[in-house]
Design an enzyme around this catalytic site. Sequence first.
Site, PDB file in Angstrom:
ATOM      1  N   LYS A  61      -8.779   6.416   6.108  1.00  0.00           N
ATOM      2  CA  LYS A  61      -7.570   5.683   5.686  1.00  0.00           C
ATOM      3  C   LYS A  61      -7.936   4.519   4.774  1.00  0.00           C
ATOM      4  O   LYS A  61      -8.767   3.683   5.132  1.00  0.00           O
ATOM      5  CB  LYS A  61      -6.802   5.170   6.908  1.00  0.00           C
ATOM      6  CG  LYS A  61      -5.991   6.278   7.552  1.00  0.00           C
ATOM      7  CD  LYS A  61      -5.008   5.755   8.562  1.00  0.00           C
ATOM      8  CE  LYS A  61      -4.213   6.917   9.140  1.00  0.00           C
ATOM      9  NZ  LYS A  61      -3.534   6.536  10.370  1.00  0.00           N
ATOM     10  N   LYS A  98     -10.830  -1.083  -1.892  1.00  0.00           N
ATOM     11  CA  LYS A  98     -10.583  -1.989  -0.773  1.00  0.00           C
ATOM     12  C   LYS A  98     -11.772  -1.838   0.180  1.00  0.00           C
ATOM     13  O   LYS A  98     -12.252  -0.723   0.335  1.00  0.00           O
ATOM     14  CB  LYS A  98      -9.284  -1.608  -0.055  1.00  0.00           C
ATOM     15  CG  LYS A  98      -8.034  -1.727  -0.939  1.00  0.00           C
ATOM     16  CD  LYS A  98      -6.817  -1.102  -0.229  1.00  0.00           C
ATOM     17  CE  LYS A  98      -5.632  -1.018  -1.172  1.00  0.00           C
ATOM     18  NZ  LYS A  98      -4.497  -0.281  -0.635  1.00  0.00           N
ATOM     19  N   GLU A 157       0.040  -3.358   4.632  1.00  0.00           N
ATOM     20  CA  GLU A 157      -1.123  -2.472   4.704  1.00  0.00           C
ATOM     21  C   GLU A 157      -1.263  -1.797   6.064  1.00  0.00           C
ATOM     22  O   GLU A 157      -1.083  -2.445   7.091  1.00  0.00           O
ATOM     23  CB  GLU A 157      -2.395  -3.291   4.475  1.00  0.00           C
ATOM     24  CG  GLU A 157      -3.007  -3.155   3.129  1.00  0.00           C
ATOM     25  CD  GLU A 157      -3.554  -1.773   2.792  1.00  0.00           C
ATOM     26  OE1 GLU A 157      -3.675  -0.915   3.696  1.00  0.00           O
ATOM     27  OE2 GLU A 157      -3.855  -1.552   1.613  1.00  0.00           O
ATOM     28  N   ASP A 158      -1.633  -0.521   6.062  1.00  0.00           N
ATOM     29  CA  ASP A 158      -1.868   0.176   7.333  1.00  0.00           C
ATOM     30  C   ASP A 158      -3.358   0.357   7.628  1.00  0.00           C
ATOM     31  O   ASP A 158      -3.708   0.793   8.714  1.00  0.00           O
ATOM     32  CB  ASP A 158      -1.193   1.547   7.340  1.00  0.00           C
ATOM     33  CG  ASP A 158      -1.912   2.526   6.437  1.00  0.00           C
ATOM     34  OD1 ASP A 158      -2.214   2.155   5.279  1.00  0.00           O
ATOM     35  OD2 ASP A 158      -2.189   3.656   6.877  1.00  0.00           O
ATOM     36  N   SER A 178      -2.389   0.608  -4.512  1.00  0.00           N
ATOM     37  CA  SER A 178      -2.921   1.749  -3.765  1.00  0.00           C
ATOM     38  C   SER A 178      -4.268   2.209  -4.296  1.00  0.00           C
ATOM     39  O   SER A 178      -4.520   2.148  -5.499  1.00  0.00           O
ATOM     40  CB  SER A 178      -1.927   2.915  -3.861  1.00  0.00           C
ATOM     41  OG  SER A 178      -2.511   4.113  -3.396  1.00  0.00           O
ATOM     42  N   ALA A 179      -5.103   2.710  -3.394  1.00  0.00           N
ATOM     43  CA  ALA A 179      -6.409   3.266  -3.793  1.00  0.00           C
ATOM     44  C   ALA A 179      -6.257   4.669  -4.359  1.00  0.00           C
ATOM     45  O   ALA A 179      -7.194   5.229  -4.916  1.00  0.00           O
ATOM     46  CB  ALA A 179      -7.328   3.311  -2.580  1.00  0.00           C
ATOM     47  N   ASP A 232       0.884  -1.159   0.000  1.00  0.00           N
ATOM     48  CA  ASP A 232       0.000   0.000   0.000  1.00  0.00           C
ATOM     49  C   ASP A 232       0.931   1.220   0.000  1.00  0.00           C
ATOM     50  O   ASP A 232       2.115   1.106   0.333  1.00  0.00           O
ATOM     51  CB  ASP A 232      -0.861  -0.041   1.270  1.00  0.00           C
ATOM     52  CG  ASP A 232      -1.682   1.208   1.435  1.00  0.00           C
ATOM     53  OD1 ASP A 232      -2.328   1.639   0.464  1.00  0.00           O
ATOM     54  OD2 ASP A 232      -1.673   1.781   2.549  1.00  0.00           O
ATOM     55  N   LEU A 233       0.424   2.371  -0.379  1.00  0.00           N
ATOM     56  CA  LEU A 233       1.286   3.566  -0.426  1.00  0.00           C
ATOM     57  C   LEU A 233       1.128   4.439   0.831  1.00  0.00           C
ATOM     58  O   LEU A 233       2.048   4.552   1.643  1.00  0.00           O
ATOM     59  CB  LEU A 233       0.951   4.391  -1.680  1.00  0.00           C
ATOM     60  CG  LEU A 233       1.703   5.705  -1.844  1.00  0.00           C
ATOM     61  CD1 LEU A 233       3.196   5.479  -2.083  1.00  0.00           C
ATOM     62  CD2 LEU A 233       1.119   6.520  -3.010  1.00  0.00           C
ATOM     63  N   ASP A 234      -0.082   5.006   0.966  1.00  0.00           N
ATOM     64  CA  ASP A 234      -0.332   5.950   2.062  1.00  0.00           C
ATOM     65  C   ASP A 234      -0.276   5.239   3.405  1.00  0.00           C
ATOM     66  O   ASP A 234      -1.075   4.337   3.655  1.00  0.00           O
ATOM     67  CB  ASP A 234      -1.714   6.597   1.888  1.00  0.00           C
ATOM     68  CG  ASP A 234      -1.817   7.386   0.588  1.00  0.00           C
ATOM     69  OD1 ASP A 234      -1.128   8.400   0.488  1.00  0.00           O
ATOM     70  OD2 ASP A 234      -2.573   6.978  -0.309  1.00  0.00           O
TER      71      ASP A 234
HETATM   72  C1  G6P Z   1      -5.446   6.087   0.015  1.00  0.00           C
HETATM   73  C2  G6P Z   1      -5.574   6.909   1.289  1.00  0.00           C
HETATM   74  C3  G6P Z   1      -6.964   7.514   1.401  1.00  0.00           C
HETATM   75  C4  G6P Z   1      -7.309   8.256   0.122  1.00  0.00           C
HETATM   76  C5  G6P Z   1      -7.252   7.328  -1.059  1.00  0.00           C
HETATM   77  C6  G6P Z   1      -7.569   8.020  -2.379  1.00  0.00           C
HETATM   78  O1  G6P Z   1      -6.115   4.887   0.193  1.00  0.00           O
HETATM   79  O2  G6P Z   1      -5.327   6.124   2.428  1.00  0.00           O
HETATM   80  O3  G6P Z   1      -6.980   8.388   2.513  1.00  0.00           O
HETATM   81  O4  G6P Z   1      -8.605   8.834   0.214  1.00  0.00           O
HETATM   82  O5  G6P Z   1      -5.948   6.768  -1.144  1.00  0.00           O
HETATM   83  O6  G6P Z   1      -6.577   8.950  -2.664  1.00  0.00           O
HETATM   84  P1  G6P Z   1      -6.609   9.995  -3.854  1.00  0.00           P
HETATM   85  O7  G6P Z   1      -5.181  10.473  -3.937  1.00  0.00           O
HETATM   86  O8  G6P Z   1      -7.016   9.248  -5.100  1.00  0.00           O
HETATM   87  O9  G6P Z   1      -7.582  11.052  -3.516  1.00  0.00           O
HETATM   88 MG    MG Z   2      -2.780   3.113   3.537  1.00  0.00          MG
END
Ligand code: G6P
Ligand code: MG
Length: 218
Positions: free
Chosen positions: A46, A146, A170-171, A115-116, A10-12
């Site tokens: 998150k 997810k 994943e966090d 990543s989302a 995952d990224l964030d």
């Molecule tokens: C990640 C973060 C979320 C964020 C999502 C979409 O999953 O944890 O907090 O809303 O990405 O990010 P974006 O950059 O597409 O708005």
């Molecule tokens: Mg994350």
Amino acid sequence: MPKPKAVLFDLDGVIVDTAKFHFQAWKELANELGFTFTEADNERLKGVSRMDSLNILLEIGQIELSELEKKHLATQKNKRYIELISTMDEKEILPGVQYFLNALKKGKIFFALGSASKNAPRILRAIGLYDQFDVIIDGNAVTKAKPSPEVFLLGARQLSVDTQDCVVFEDAQSGIEAGKRAGMKVVGVGDKNVLHGADDYIVSMKEMSIERMNSLFF
Ligand code: G6P
Ligand code: MG
């Protein structure tokens, strides 16, 4: 003895801490709409997609809007978010990440991003990691957020690796669920009293090693 053949990150919250920038941008939007958005509220966002995040925010503020108005607000939030992340550079890479990526490369274990975030490629370029990943699956590539396993299944497919040979980092709770539903081993990054359902937990990537990851398969 089976061993991991690929890792999906995952990224964030795993590679970088962008939650603080998301929080800032959502908070400003909430203020503009006339309500307070707290850091505790931000926890609920998150791993949640941009539109779903906006819906949660509006629910907190008890505001009902049309789809078109929501689209405008999501765009506005994203513009501000992009402004905030424009200052990011390699110093933002979380401790232990680059070391672990180097170990994976040395061990010839492929790794992908799952990543989302639709901003994932921009962030990876800013921190200088874009070219290190074998495959990048971001919020633009998936149709289901997810906890759907889609993002990780797509990653495994593009890496040509069986799902049972993959490890996910994943966090977010929704991400842990996505990894398990994909049939993968999952390492939760964060507080093990808060996260659940993972095969192992670390607070920081500094705690991870190839040996510890291999032990998930015994
Ligand atoms: C990640 C973060 C979320 C964020 C999502 C979409 O999953 O944890 O907090 O809303 O990405 O990010 P974006 O950059 O597409 O708005
Ligand atoms: Mg994350």
